[in-house]
Scaffold this motif. Structure first.
Motif, PDB file in Angstrom:
ATOM      1  N   GLU A  41       0.720  -1.208   0.048  1.00 40.18           N
ATOM      2  CA  GLU A  41       0.035   0.072   0.020  1.00 40.18           C
ATOM      3  C   GLU A  41       0.994   1.085   0.045  1.00 40.18           C
ATOM      4  N   PRO A  74      -4.247  -0.323  -1.190  1.00 39.88           N
ATOM      5  CA  PRO A  74      -3.672  -1.064  -2.532  1.00 39.88           C
ATOM      6  C   PRO A  74      -4.627  -1.007  -3.538  1.00 39.88           C
ATOM      7  N   THR A 115       0.387  -5.367  -5.054  1.00 41.76           N
ATOM      8  CA  THR A 115      -0.879  -4.865  -4.225  1.00 41.76           C
ATOM      9  C   THR A 115      -1.900  -5.887  -4.006  1.00 41.76           C
TER      10      THR A 115
END
Length: 383
Positions: free
Chosen positions: A134, A142, A183
């Protein structure tokens, strides 16, 4: 504009309170609008002719939502969000009047790339125990970081299809593709693949270098995935509350029956409604994770119908756009709208909204003539 639409705080939902972050983001949006006005003034009589259909769709959607907010008790908060959308949409429209479409969209994409790289690098440095990458500065979720990175990959792939992309662009796309993977955003990755496939369908006579390069990348990717088991680990990442498809279905089911009156069912509850009450679970509220379910709650059945017609209308324009623009705009449309099925934000103050409005304004009938205007600088050549 992009800096004013990304998250500056984690897990924060605007509830009407005015604080320094809200004020600064608002001032950035107004500053962008002021700069766009100055640019338009300096262009004088060299402004491009644009249609106004997009502004009508946006205005109708926000008016319907405001009518719902009026009776739901969220008028003030929703009015602030509506004003932000008006400012952002107007800024994009003015910039498209003053500059070629590919130049404006390219500037948006480069801004997304700069913020994504900064957020990813600082996120790696500041990483804690979170399994998904993130943002650090800004603290992007994310999924938001995956959005910023994915649009850059779509842009570079489109440039590869219609012209020779630079090595720097290709390297940036590879790095940001790795960011998307880090992510753990499965929706973004899947829709990115679908968008790339949609763009490659438009390739008529692929260059030898493009074919060989694509085959080499696929071969290396298959080997890496096979030996590392990356696909399995990616698909089985530990789900958190509210992020799984099952939890989304719970919220979507609740959205169908949330309205307590016929007025609310038709006009919704306002743009500020982000949480939906859920029953029969160990939690009471859940964040809406779909743009289209959000539209149903925020603008009712009428607003949802407007949004669906708007999206279909944009797709029609994309198909009719000149080929060198169609490749990019089809990729962006497929990614943004496909992602919006499971992620919210397409009709909110987000980077996705900026890009969607830019594509919508550019491909509508009253604007397409400016794409083929001989006086318009060409930044891409047909493949």
């Amino acid at each position: 504009m992009v800096a004013s639409t990304v998250a500056w705080r984690r897990g924060d939902i605007f509830a009407g309170a005015v604080d320094p972050v809200v004020v600064v983001k608002g001032l950035l949006s107004l500053l962008a609008l002021a700069i766009a006005l100055v640019v338009v003034q300096t262009r004088g009589g060299h402004l491009r002719q644009l249609g106004t259909g997009t502004l009508w769709f946006l205005g109708i959607f926000m008016t319907v939502s405001a009518m719902g907010a009026l009776t739901y008790g969220t008028l003030v908060t929703s009015a602030v969000l509506t004003f932000r959308l008006l400012v952002l949409g107007s800024t994009v429209f003015l910039l498209l009047r003053a500059a070629p479409a590919l130049q404006v969209v390219g500037a948006l994409v480069r801004s997304c790339a700069a913020i994504a790289l900064l957020a990813a690098m600082t996120g790696v440095v500041m990483a804690g125990q979170e399994p998904r990458l993130e943002g650090g500065i800004p603290p992007a979720h994310p999924n938001e970081l995956a959005l910023l990175s994915s649009v850059v990959v779509v842009w570079v792939v489109a440039r590869v299809v219609v012209e020779r992309a630079t090595w720097l662009e290709a390297l940036t796309a590879v790095v940001l593709l790795g960011v998307v993977w880090a992510t753990g955003s499965r929706t973004a990755l899947i829709m990115l693949v679908v968008a790339v496939l949609a763009m490659t369908v438009l390739v008529r006579r692929p260059r030898a270098g493009l074919v060989v390069g694509t085959q080499c990348i696929l071969a290396v990717g298959i080997i890496v995935v096979y030996w590392t088991g990356a696909i399995v680990s990616f698909g089985e990442r530990a789900p958190d509350k509210g992020s799984t498809l099952e939890s989304r279905f719970i919220a979507w089911s609740a959205a169908r029956t949330w309205a307590e009156s016929a007025w609310q069912a038709v006009f919704g509850g306002g743009l500020s409604v982000k949480l939906i009450p859920v029953k029969g679970q160990w939690w009471d509220q859940q964040l809406l994770d779909s743009t289209w379910v959000s539209a149903l709650v925020q603008a009712g059945v009428l607003g949802l119908l407007v949004a669906v017609v708007w999206a279909i209308w944009v797709l029609r324009g994309v198909v009719r756009a000149p080929r060198e623009h169609r490749v990019l705009f089809l990729g962006l449309f497929v990614f943004l709208v496909g992602r919006s099925l499971l992620e919210s934000g397409l009709f909110d103050a987000t980077p996705a909204f900026l890009l969607f409005v830019a594509v919508s304004v550019t491909v509508e009938g009253g604007s397409r003539s400016s794409l083929t205007d001989p006086s318009t600088p060409r930044t891409a050549a047909p493949a």
